[in-house]
Design a protein around this motif. Structure first.
Motif, PDB file in Angstrom:
ATOM      1  N   SER A 401       0.834  -1.203   0.000  1.00 27.46           N
ATOM      2  CA  SER A 401       0.000   0.000   0.000  1.00 27.46           C
ATOM      3  C   SER A 401       0.870   1.255   0.000  1.00 27.46           C
ATOM      4  O   SER A 401       0.596   2.214  -0.745  1.00 27.46           O
ATOM      5  N   LEU A 402       1.924   1.248   0.827  1.00 27.62           N
ATOM      6  CA  LEU A 402       2.827   2.398   0.860  1.00 27.62           C
ATOM      7  C   LEU A 402       3.540   2.584  -0.477  1.00 27.62           C
ATOM      8  O   LEU A 402       3.707   3.704  -0.961  1.00 27.62           O
ATOM      9  N   GLN A 403       3.953   1.476  -1.082  1.00 28.46           N
ATOM     10  CA  GLN A 403       4.645   1.556  -2.365  1.00 28.46           C
ATOM     11  C   GLN A 403       3.753   2.177  -3.433  1.00 28.46           C
ATOM     12  O   GLN A 403       4.207   2.973  -4.253  1.00 28.46           O
ATOM     13  N   SER A 404       2.464   1.812  -3.423  1.00 28.17           N
ATOM     14  CA  SER A 404       1.546   2.394  -4.407  1.00 28.17           C
ATOM     15  C   SER A 404       1.350   3.885  -4.144  1.00 28.17           C
ATOM     16  O   SER A 404       1.216   4.680  -5.085  1.00 28.17           O
ATOM     17  N   GLN A 405       1.350   4.298  -2.862  1.00 29.77           N
ATOM     18  CA  GLN A 405       1.237   5.721  -2.539  1.00 29.77           C
ATOM     19  C   GLN A 405       2.477   6.477  -2.992  1.00 29.77           C
ATOM     20  O   GLN A 405       2.386   7.602  -3.493  1.00 29.77           O
ATOM     21  N   ILE A 406       3.651   5.842  -2.825  1.00 29.34           N
ATOM     22  CA  ILE A 406       4.910   6.489  -3.222  1.00 29.34           C
ATOM     23  C   ILE A 406       4.938   6.750  -4.718  1.00 29.34           C
ATOM     24  O   ILE A 406       5.420   7.791  -5.185  1.00 29.34           O
ATOM     25  N   LEU A 407       4.383   5.812  -5.503  1.00 26.82           N
ATOM     26  CA  LEU A 407       4.368   5.986  -6.955  1.00 26.82           C
ATOM     27  C   LEU A 407       3.557   7.208  -7.372  1.00 26.82           C
ATOM     28  O   LEU A 407       3.801   7.788  -8.438  1.00 26.82           O
TER      29      LEU A 407
END
Length: 597
Positions: A401-407
């Motif tokens: 979830s965090l990785q998708s937000q970072i993108l």
């Protein structure tokens, strides 16, 4: 329309929340419509298909105009001619039609009038027709603007009040009011558990750990006469449904956590970190994560509706030809295990008899780390592994979830996100190491006396069969099943190829009721010999040769990977005397055509 036929009128009634539903809103709007029609000689159409009633629909957010809204249905009837020109639409006031911004609401209102539909606002008795004048237009604009401003102001006040409550909850642990998990009661002193409902929640978690899916848990509660928690609010039937079970099993409020939320662009999103210790906990962390692991295991195996006897092969078996899932079905009076793709006509695999396959399933359990099914200390270790698996899955989900937000971010990453990501990765690594250590503890003990193991093994009860199935899933054991030749029934030879974490470890060949164990690794030979089985010398030699080949291939792959860091594939392949395709196959981990020296 005949001369004697009265003009038709249609009543549209809307209210947006449960408080209005429990009050007088519907009756008031309905009686006002009837009185207007009597006074003005209109026929109020009350056939069910022409009743337009939006309960719990917000006009501020235009939810009454989506595809499922009743006002949207009325507009569709107007456009296709089902509701003729000259008809009248009765509403309490213009804010029942819309609380959107004027620029959005006014064109829709005027379009109704231009299509020959009269609009009456019952609160003030004003009639709007296609012959509207400037005064009518000004009045309608003022009313729409007022309605929108009222809703916007109300929304801001409610949002501000909720933010203040959430801030107080975070800083002072103050209760946020009567809105709470439904297994708690609200008192002036705070939240206290409701004993009867807490018992229901704990029962749901226990059933989930025992292998029951959402549908089976709901069925058990309904059959026991346990009413759903929303029975006295919005669930008239009082029955449990799959969705209610799913929400209960995923709700971290059972651990005492409160997660503040807010609406952004119409979506409910979490705000800040969860507040721990806010509610009285009613489930331990071990119980919560064990249930999550069991639910995840069922989801990954794509388990569907439950049977009276748990399918021990569920999510463990696959077709030995096409690798498709194996399903239980009936043929005459016999129960069979059959490739699902064969049922669809896409695979030539032949079915096998289910009772005999379950005898082989029992033998497979004896050859893997299954003492947890019959020994309490091993069972405790297995439960701890399930908890680790649940925590690992949660950490992985939060990292993704965090990785998708970072993108979606532009510019430098906030320090807070980097810190949270590092902490999650450390937690993930710690939980994985703990799980590996627990698995090593389990592997130290082996099943020595098969007869004693079988006498204590429960493959009769639903819970016992579910535990055995869950154990194999947690060990990443898969069984490829294939019937060989043209013989039928008990005489048909069946091959069971068993893999653990993707690597073949042993096979069983079932021929005319005689079961032959075929070891593929040194540990599987050792287990069989400890259990008193005699392994033929040629198998010893075969396994040693096989493992030596695997070790050599792994070493070769490492060596070739190093060479490819400094040279091209073509140069490395030429120097090794192999093709570029063969080199790429070796680097990808596929079996090599070359043999160990």
């Amino acid at each position: 329309m005949s001369a004697n036929q009265k003009p038709r009128a249609y009543s549209y009634i809307r209210f947006s929340n449960a408080t209005q539903a429990a009050g007088d809103s519907y009756r008031r709007q309905r009686e006002a419509a009837e009185a207007y029609c009597t006074q003005h000689g209109l026929e109020l159409v009350d056939a069910k298909e022409y009743s337009f009633f939006d309960q719990g629909r917000s006009a501020y957010k235009a939810r009454h105009l989506d595809d499922t809204g009743e006002l949207a249905r009325f507009l569709a009837f107007v456009q296709d001619g089902t509701i003729p020109k000259g008809s009248t639409l009765l509403v309490e006031s213009l804010d029942r039609l819309s609380r959107e911004r004027v620029k959005d609401a006014l064109p829709r209102f005027l379009d109704l009038l231009n299509q020959g539909i009269n609009v009456v606002t019952l609160a003030d008795g004003r009639l709007y027709t296609s012959a509207y004048n400037e005064l009518d237009l000004i009045i309608s604009i003022v009313q729409m603007s007022r309605a929108h401003e009222e809703s916007a102001t109300k929304g801001k006040r409610v949002s501000a009040a909720w933010r203040r409550k959430q801030d107080s909850a975070r800083t002072e642990s103050l209760p946020i009011g009567k809105l709470r998990p439904l297994w708690l009661d609200y008192t002036p002193d705070g939240y206290i558990p409701n004993p009867e409902r807490v018992e229901v929640v704990q029962r749901i978690y226990k059933l989930a750990q025992d292998g029951y899916g959402h549908r089976a848990i709901a069925a058990q509660l309904n059959q026991s006469g346990v009413p759903s928690f929303s029975a006295d609010r919005k669930n008239a039937s009082g029955l449990w449904a799959n969705s209610g079970i799913a929400r209960t099993l995923s709700n971290r409020a059972v651990l005492g956590e409160y997660q503040p939320h807010q609406f952004i662009d119409g979506k409910r999103v979490p705000v800040g970190a969860p507040i721990t210790g806010f509610y009285p906990p009613i489930i331990t962390e071990d119980e919560f994560y064990a249930a999550q692991q069991a639910v995840s295991s069922r989801r990954q195996s794509q388990a569907t509706k439950p049977g009276k006897r748990f399918n021990v092969w569920q999510g463990v078996s696959q077709c030995g030809i096409c690798e498709g899932p194996m399903h239980i079905s009936k043929r005459g009076n016999s129960r069979i295990l059959r490739c699902f793709r064969n049922i669809q006509g896409l695979c030539p695999a032949k079915p096998i008899l289910l009772p005999r396959s379950e005898e082989v399933f029992r033998e497979i359990l004896a050859k893997v780390d299954s003492l947890a099914l019959v020994q309490s200390n091993q069972g405790k270790l297995q439960r701890q592994i399930a908890v680790c698996d649940g925590r690992i899955a949660e950490a992985q989900e939060r990292i993704e979830s965090l990785q998708s937000q970072i993108l979606n971010l532009s510019g430098a990453l906030p320090v807070s996100i980097i810190s949270v990501m590092q902490r999650l990765e450390e937690d993930l690594s710690r939980h994985q190491q703990e799980r590996d250590s627990l698995k090593e503890d389990i592997a130290r003990e082996q099943i020595i006396n098969k007869d004693e193991f079988f006498s204590r093994l429960d493959l009769v009860s639903y819970e016992g069969r579910a535990r055995a199935n869950s154990l194999l899933k947690s060990l990443n054991v898969e069984v490829a099943i294939e019937r060989i030749g043209e013989l039928r029934g008990k005489k048909a030879p069946v091959h069971y190829r068993v893999s653990k974490e993707g690597l073949p470890i042993f096979s069983f060949l079932d021929t005319s009721g005689e079961l032959e164990f075929l070891p593929l690794t040194t540990p599987s030979i050792a287990i069989a010999e400890v259990q008193g089985e005699v392994i033929r010398p040629e198998f010893h030699q075969y396994v040693l040769t096989r493992e030596r080949q695997f070790a050599w291939e792994a070493s070769e792959r490492t060596r070739l990977e190093e060479l490819c860091k400094t040279s091209s594939f073509k140069d490395v392949a030429s120097a090794e005397g192999i093709s570029v395709r063969e080199l790429k196959r070796i680097l990808a981990g596929e079996r090599s055509n070359r043999s160990a020296p």
